[in-house]
Design an enzyme around this catalytic site. Structure first.
Site, mmCIF file in Angstrom:
data_model
loop_
_atom_site.group_PDB
_atom_site.id
_atom_site.type_symbol
_atom_site.label_atom_id
_atom_site.label_comp_id
_atom_site.label_asym_id
_atom_site.label_seq_id
_atom_site.Cartn_x
_atom_site.Cartn_y
_atom_site.Cartn_z
ATOM 1 N N ALA A 151 0.838 -1.194 0.000
ATOM 2 C CA ALA A 151 0.000 0.000 0.000
ATOM 3 C C ALA A 151 0.872 1.242 0.000
ATOM 4 C CB ALA A 151 -0.921 0.006 1.222
ATOM 5 N N GLY A 153 0.857 4.850 2.046
ATOM 6 C CA GLY A 153 0.239 5.550 3.166
ATOM 7 C C GLY A 153 0.724 6.969 3.299
ATOM 8 N N GLY A 154 0.320 7.585 4.410
ATOM 9 C CA GLY A 154 0.632 8.985 4.624
ATOM 10 C C GLY A 154 2.112 9.260 4.779
ATOM 11 N N GLY A 156 4.534 7.120 3.383
ATOM 12 C CA GLY A 156 5.297 6.429 2.352
ATOM 13 C C GLY A 156 4.732 5.066 2.038
ATOM 14 N N TRP A 157 5.571 4.243 1.412
ATOM 15 C CA TRP A 157 5.145 2.931 0.937
ATOM 16 C C TRP A 157 5.212 1.884 2.047
ATOM 17 C CZ3 TRP A 157 3.031 2.701 -3.795
ATOM 18 C CH2 TRP A 157 3.302 3.759 -4.671
ATOM 19 N N LYS A 178 7.350 -0.305 6.728
ATOM 20 C CA LYS A 178 6.572 0.902 6.439
ATOM 21 C C LYS A 178 7.503 2.098 6.412
ATOM 22 C CE LYS A 178 2.885 3.845 8.289
ATOM 23 N NZ LYS A 178 2.250 4.061 6.992
ATOM 24 N N ASP A 283 -4.581 8.835 14.793
ATOM 25 C CA ASP A 283 -5.216 8.706 13.477
ATOM 26 C C ASP A 283 -5.914 7.363 13.305
ATOM 27 O OD1 ASP A 283 -5.917 9.501 10.878
ATOM 28 O OD2 ASP A 283 -4.157 8.514 10.025
#
Length: 737
Positions: A151, A153-154, A156-157, A178, A283
């Site tokens: 995926a 995300g906010g 990075g990958w 991550k 979050d």
């Protein structure tokens, strides 16, 4: 913008990857980046407000021990092999491509041509790349072999990798890498890694385990990138479960409420653990929790911050983030707010929840069937997502207890099985009320406070030990003992209020509550004791308002619902009283007063069969079983009683063991009703017997005569005895002798 792919939805996908109508991402979309929100000065974590009160000490429930969800059947998912699992290529939508320096749009297409995924920002020249930096087979930190990209995300990958140090020929040890931070500054990267080292100490069954922090030089740019190394969780996210769920007709539908509540309890336990370590998650949303092995695991701790120093920026997602986040920064309450929003999103058709006008609003209860069916759930969401942080749940433990209580109610409503939940806020019913009244429903409601449950003492209160040691029994002695406690404590003051109310010192209790309200205006226990005071003063209307406020504060507790039902019945609102009595009795059969209250309401509404059914639920082991059966007999002897009702009343009376006078009095009533029915019936030759007498007028008169004489023989008052003998002579059939 792209159109939403959900069937029947006419919305479009916004820049964060959410539909502006239904509010959900397309199933194939990768997790949206959480926008960076500037914060005000560092916000400290508010201390937990004690939420128990005088009486018995509240039992503690450690949030680190998973609750066993008795009665909740959660999905059983087959295991997946990460090595063979296929997934679509992760593509970052153009609407989410922004320069990491100036935040201007980059990588956008024109004239029908797609935008480049790599290049330079036209404004500041910063290089951008929206293609994965790591490729299959690449080694990170000489240990982690990349398998594929999962995926974007906010930060990075996100990649699936194999830990080569722990894997062997028979077993593969999977991990997830991550991206930690997007920066060209090596010192900033080192600082970011050091700042997140504290995540290594987070160990909880509902939180993904952080194994390591590593760096790796990007082969294309030469930049040193940082990664969090986490355990691999084999399961879908709550968002995926939501998107894939179908109802019995095969139609898309929200997740079952019992599932949503059970998932939330795991999440709240995880957040409680983080909070105990001085961390805030910031979050939470359905994408950030995975379901595997029958439990939920919180993932993506990259946004977690220290409660005492959250920094200048944090990650948040519109539609889930608390309203005060931008100005006041994160807190325990803002974390719990995100759980409340997630509950709503997963359990109802929450259209447009990511639109700005809906960021901090819930759908109306009147147009939401689930909220109408489960009022306690609606009130739980309303408190969890209150616009004022001070009116939300004060701690994860407090919210967990209310989630558990609501879950018990929902389960009982679904399968009709009482749960008998353990409350950490209230004792169980101390005595019963309304069990003596059988016909006229003349209840002394001012005595209700003596029977209602009482708030438990917060074990953290400095006077808790003193309160537990008090052995005085009379009101005067209790007041003296309480006033002698050398510790200044709200618990002591509330206990004094309770004793004064019980002792009839209502004005002094009122003054004490007014004084306490100035010191702790938001304490729900003040509303509880104001309600108790109003009932004792014969003011049920005021009690309704106070107990309703307690219901708002602790929506998962049964005691406020029982108190509210009593106040509503005393005020004359049978509809409200009936629904609350039913809810309490259905959930916990230890609250016997609720069974009698429900039966009274049903009898007044003309539903005698349901009234008897409620009373039959009082078990033989209960001290109120005989009174319940007596009340059931009276319900059977209504003016329009039919033959089956008379036979049932007779059979019940013959089975009961009670005092001679009560037995004789009930025998009179049953035989009177049978005689009235026989004499009013045009038919003859009725079959059946009542208390051993055939359903014939002559035989019933003989039986009733004897019953009157039996009752007269055990009656103390001479005038009453004479009256009963006269009645016996009056009903005696004519004879030759």
């Amino acid at each position: 913008m792209n159109a939403c792919a959900r069937p029947g939805c006419k919305g479009t996908i916004d820049e964060w990857g959410f539909c502006d109508d239904c509010g959900h991402k397309a199933k194939s979309a990768s997790p949206p980046p959480a926008p960076v929100v500037p914060t005000a000065a560092p916000a400290s974590v508010p201390a937990s407000v004690p939420s128990t009160a005088p009486g018995q000490t509240a039992p503690s429930r450690p949030t680190s021990v998973p609750w066993r969800r008795s009665g909740v059947v959660l999905p059983s998912l087959p295991p997946r092999d990460p090595a063979t699992e296929t997934s679509a290529v992760v593509v970052v939508p153009e609407t989410r491509r922004h320069c990491r320096r100036c935040n201007e749009p980059v990588g956008r297409g024109a004239a029908g041509e797609p935008g480049p995924t790599e290049g330079e920002c036209p404004k500041d020249g910063a290089r951008f790349s929206f293609t994965p930096g790591l490729t299959k087979g690449e080694q990170v930190a000489d240990r982690y072999e990349i398998v594929r990209c999962l995926a974007y995300g906010g930060q990075g990958w996100v990649y699936l990798a194999r830990d080569t140090h722990l894997s062997d020929a028979d077993t593969v040890h999977w991990v997830v890498l991550k991206g930690l931070i997007d920066t060209d500054d090596p010192s900033a990267l080192d600082q970011a890694i050091n700042e997140r080292r504290h995540l290594l100490k987070v160990k909880h069954p509902n939180v993904v385990k952080i194994n390591d922090f590593v760096t790796h030089r990007d082969a294309r740019s030469g930049r040193l990138d940082g990664y969090i190394v986490m355990e691999y969780v084999d399961g879908p996210s709550l968002q995926e479960l939501f998107l894939e769920h179908r109802d019995h007709r095969g139609q898309r539908a929200p997740l079952p409420l019992t599932h949503v509540l059970a998932y939330a309890m795991d999440v709240v336990q995880a957040l409680g653990h983080l909070h105990s370590l001085g961390l805030l998650y910031c979050d939470f949303k359905p994408d950030n929790a995975l379901y595997a092995g029958g439990e939920v695991k919180l993932i993506d701790l990259g946004a977690a911050v220290r409660a005492d120093d959250p920094g200048d920026t944090l990650l948040a997602t519109p539609g889930f983030a608390a309203p005060e986040l931008r100005e006041k920064g994160p807190s325990v309450q803002s974390d719990l707010y995100t759980v409340g929003r997630t509950l709503a999103v997963l359990s109802i058709e929450f259209h447009g929840f990511t639109r700005e006008e809906n960021w901090y609003a819930l759908p109306s209860r009147t147009v939401t069937p689930l909220f109408t069916a489960h009022e306690a759930y609606y009130r739980l969401l309303r408190r969890a997502t209150h616009i004022d942080p001070g009116k939300r749940f004060s701690s994860a433990e407090e919210m967990y207890g209310q989630l558990e209580g609501v879950l018990h109610e929902v389960l009982a409503a679904q399968d009709g099985t009482a749960r008998q939940p353990v409350s950490t806020r209230f004792s169980i019913e101390r005595r019963t009320f309304g069990t003596e009244s059988t016909e006229d429903d003349e209840i002394d409601w001012t005595r209700t406070p003596d029977a209602l449950p009482s708030p438990l003492v917060d074990p953290r209160d400095p006077a808790a030990a003193h309160l537990a040691s008090i052995t005085a029994s009379t009101p005067d002695d209790l007041i003296t003992a309480l006033e002698a406690i050398p510790v200044e404590s709200d618990e002591v003051k509330l206990q004094l209020v309770a004793v004064r109310i019980a002792h009839g010192q209502l004005e002094q209790a009122r003054a004490d509550l007014a004084e306490l309200a100035e010191a702790a205006p938001g304490d729900w226990r003040l509303a509880w004791y104001r309600g108790i005071l109003a009932m004792a003063a014969g003011q049920p209307r005021d009690a309704v308002a106070e107990f309703d406020a307690v219901f708002d504060a602790v929506p998962g507790e049964l005691s406020p619902k029982l108190a509210l039902a009593a106040a509503a019945e005393a005020f004359g609102d049978d509809e409200r009283a009936g629904e609350l009595y039913r809810l309490v009795w259905r959930t916990d059969t230890r609250y016997v007063s609720a069974a009698f209250g429900l039966a009274r309401v049903l009898r007044r509404q003309g539903d005698l069969a349901a009234a008897v059914e409620a009373l039959d639920g009082v078990p033989e082991s209960s001290s109120q079983h005989v009174p319940a059966q007596v009340a059931a007999i009276h319900a059977r002897l209504s003016p329009d009683a039919a033959k089956p009702h008379l036979l049932d009343a007779s059979a019940r009376l013959e089975r009961l063991r009670m005092g001679i006078e009560q037995q004789a009095d009930l025998s009179v009533r049953v035989l009177e009703a049978a005689l009235d029915w026989v004499t009013a019936s045009a038919e003859t030759g009725h079959t059946g017997e009542v208390l051993g007498r055939p359903l014939e007028e002559r035989e019933l008169r003989f039986g009733l005569e004897q019953a009157y004489r039996d009752l007269a023989s055990v009656t103390d008052a001479a005038s009453r005895r004479i009256e009963l003998v006269r009645e016996a002579n009056r009903v005696r059939p004519r004879t030759l002798f």
